[in-house]
Design an enzyme around this catalytic site. Structure first.
Site, PDB file in Angstrom:
ATOM      1  N   GLU A  91       9.595   3.940   1.361  1.00  0.00           N
ATOM      2  CA  GLU A  91       8.641   4.686   1.955  1.00  0.00           C
ATOM      3  C   GLU A  91       7.324   4.154   2.315  1.00  0.00           C
ATOM      4  OE1 GLU A  91       9.936   8.866  -0.283  1.00  0.00           O
ATOM      5  OE2 GLU A  91       8.218   7.788  -0.833  1.00  0.00           O
ATOM      6  N   CYS A 104      -0.176   2.274   3.601  1.00  0.00           N
ATOM      7  CA  CYS A 104       0.419   1.884   2.482  1.00  0.00           C
ATOM      8  C   CYS A 104       1.943   1.431   2.582  1.00  0.00           C
ATOM      9  CB  CYS A 104       0.252   3.172   1.412  1.00  0.00           C
ATOM     10  SG  CYS A 104       1.142   2.716  -0.107  1.00  0.00           S
ATOM     11  N   CYS A 111      12.117  -1.387  -7.607  1.00  0.00           N
ATOM     12  CA  CYS A 111      11.114  -2.344  -8.377  1.00  0.00           C
ATOM     13  C   CYS A 111      11.833  -2.643  -9.689  1.00  0.00           C
ATOM     14  CB  CYS A 111       9.872  -1.600  -8.716  1.00  0.00           C
ATOM     15  SG  CYS A 111       8.411  -2.859  -9.380  1.00  0.00           S
ATOM     16  N   CYS A 115       7.738  -0.033 -14.768  1.00  0.00           N
ATOM     17  CA  CYS A 115       6.622   0.665 -15.584  1.00  0.00           C
ATOM     18  C   CYS A 115       7.028   2.044 -15.751  1.00  0.00           C
ATOM     19  CB  CYS A 115       5.178   0.715 -14.595  1.00  0.00           C
ATOM     20  SG  CYS A 115       4.851  -0.894 -14.216  1.00  0.00           S
ATOM     21  N   CYS A 118       6.041   5.164 -13.486  1.00  0.00           N
ATOM     22  CA  CYS A 118       6.174   4.864 -11.904  1.00  0.00           C
ATOM     23  C   CYS A 118       7.517   5.538 -11.737  1.00  0.00           C
ATOM     24  CB  CYS A 118       6.061   3.734 -11.650  1.00  0.00           C
ATOM     25  SG  CYS A 118       6.418   3.060  -9.840  1.00  0.00           S
ATOM     26  N   CYS A 347       0.371   8.211  -5.210  1.00  0.00           N
ATOM     27  CA  CYS A 347       0.860   7.193  -5.893  1.00  0.00           C
ATOM     28  C   CYS A 347       2.228   7.514  -6.844  1.00  0.00           C
ATOM     29  CB  CYS A 347      -0.157   6.439  -6.784  1.00  0.00           C
ATOM     30  SG  CYS A 347      -1.711   6.131  -5.847  1.00  0.00           S
TER      31      CYS A 347
END
Ligand code: SAH
Ligand code: SF4
Length: 378
Positions: A91, A104, A111, A115, A118, A347
């Site tokens: 995205e 962004c 990933c 975390c 996230c 975010c």
């Protein structure tokens, strides 16, 4: 397979032109056509010799990522989902403001850092994006919006590597992309307006300082190792003392005289006043007794919840009180406004939903997420 010219920074493109038997300076013309004028067909490049255009036609292409979907938010934010093949999507989010427009950008499909707060981390890691795939996001959005807004001058003034993925775990592909963004013959984005956000890949922070010293944002989220080990598992490898040292070193080459620290506010986890005090202590390199603190700007991010995290956002009152402790100590502190929440562009909500194979994200899209909307403190 034709060579995708979006893969090259100017230096690499010059070498490539040489390999085709052309003078290096031709690369500058070609680079400007691609990045400044958004050309994807060599026919358009009328000031290049016909023989060169034919060679390019035979060997190369300018091929951006395919768009899977686009969503426009009420607040002007636009989110694109790009297909990167193999069932993965990344995205990209365009965020217009009064005095700037920020893009962004994603650096990886998924990933590996994982975390806990996230949704990209929950999705797991698929693969690194190539330089062409990273740059393609900027190329596509800049030139699409120029046409739409009927503008000839540049639209995107700022780029943040804060989409999906850990940019410093995809370093080899990242650097040529950053160089193209910075180049006067490319996008001409200033070093101060180009931000790499990292969860703290310490050795790569130092290398970034040598290769492309752009603005640095460090995702901190916890003021002590025990807590950070849980929230950002990479901390076990690069604990807070090493991270602070890397930040101090980076400040010597950084384009701004401070480092931004991001701190996601998680209710009952990292948001107490004693956490704020611990954070202040960590910012003092010589220990709590020192008056001088690391030149820092703290960005408090209200957590955007998603069911699989099992976490909640701190109340706006708690966020304000936490901010006040930092402000009282003279640290520039802001509370991030959430943008594009009606299209899940905020975010940590970037999980490439459309092609998602995980239940986590399938559930996430079904649930309406309503993040807090606090005001900027500073
Ligand atoms: N991997 C890099 C850059 C991408 S994440 C990094 O971690 O810095 C961009 C920012 O969004 C990071 O500060 C990250 O901690 C934050 N973030 C991730 N998930 C979030 C969530 N659910 N709510 C609020 N912020 C989140
Ligand atoms: Fe990866 Fe950044 Fe998400 Fe952590 S916050 S899992 S490093 S994208």
């Amino acid at each position: 397979m034709p060579v995708n010219l979006l893969e090259f920074d100017l230096e690499h493109l010059s070498e490539y032109c040489e390999s085709l038997g052309e003078k290096r300076f031709r690369a500058t013309q070609l680079f400007r056509w691609i990045h400044q004028r958004g050309a994807s067909s060599f026919d358009q490049m009328t000031d290049l010799a016909k023989s060169l255009r034919q060679k390019l036609e035979l060997n190369c292409s300018v091929t951006p990522l395919k768009v899977l979907s686009r969503q426009n938010s009420k607040d002007g934010t636009i989110k694109w989902l790009f297909d990167v093949g193999g069932g993965d999507a990344v995205e990209t989010v365009f965020i217009p403001e009064d005095d700037r427009a920020t893009l962004c950008i994603s650096s990886q499909a998924g990933c590996a850092v994982g975390c806990v707060f996230c949704s990209t981390g929950h999705q797991g890691f698929s693969r690194n994006l190539t330089t062409a795939e990273i740059l393609s996001q900027l190329w596509f959005v800049e030139h699409t919006l120029r046409l739409e807004f009927a503008k000839t001058e540049r639209i995107i003034s700022n780029v943040v590597m804060m989409g999906m993925g850990e940019p410093l775990q995809n370093y080899t592909a990242l650097i040529p992309a950053l160089k193209t963004m910075l180049s006067d013959h490319g996008y001409g984005i200033s070093r101060r307006r180009l931000t790499v956000s990292t969860s703290g890949v310490v050795p790569m922070i130092e290398r970034l300082g040598n290769d492309a010293p752009v603005a640095l944002a460090v995702s901190l989220h916890a003021p002590n190792d025990a807590l950070r080990d849980r929230l950002v598992p990479l901390n076990k490898k690069y604990p807070l003392a090493e991270l602070r040292h890397a930040c101090e070193e980076y400040l010597k080459v950084a384009p701004r005289d401070f480092i931004t620290f991001e701190y996601c506010m998680l209710s009952g986890v990292n948001d107490s006043l004693s956490h704020a005090q611990e954070l202040l202590d960590w910012l003092r390199p010589g220990g709590a007794s020192q008056n001088r603190h690391l030149p820092a700007k703290i960005n408090l991010i209200p957590f955007n919840p998603f069911p699989a995290s099992g976490l909640l956002c701190s109340s706006s009152q708690v966020v304000k009180e936490f901010a006040q402790v930092l402000l009282n100590a003279g640290i520039v502190t802001t509370i991030r406004k959430t943008r594009g929440d009606d299209i899940d562009a905020a975010c940590g909500q970037l999980a490439g939903e459309v092609l998602d194979r995980t239940d986590v994200n399938a559930r996430m899209t079904k649930q309406k997420i309503i993040p807090l909307r606090p005001v900027e403190v500073n």
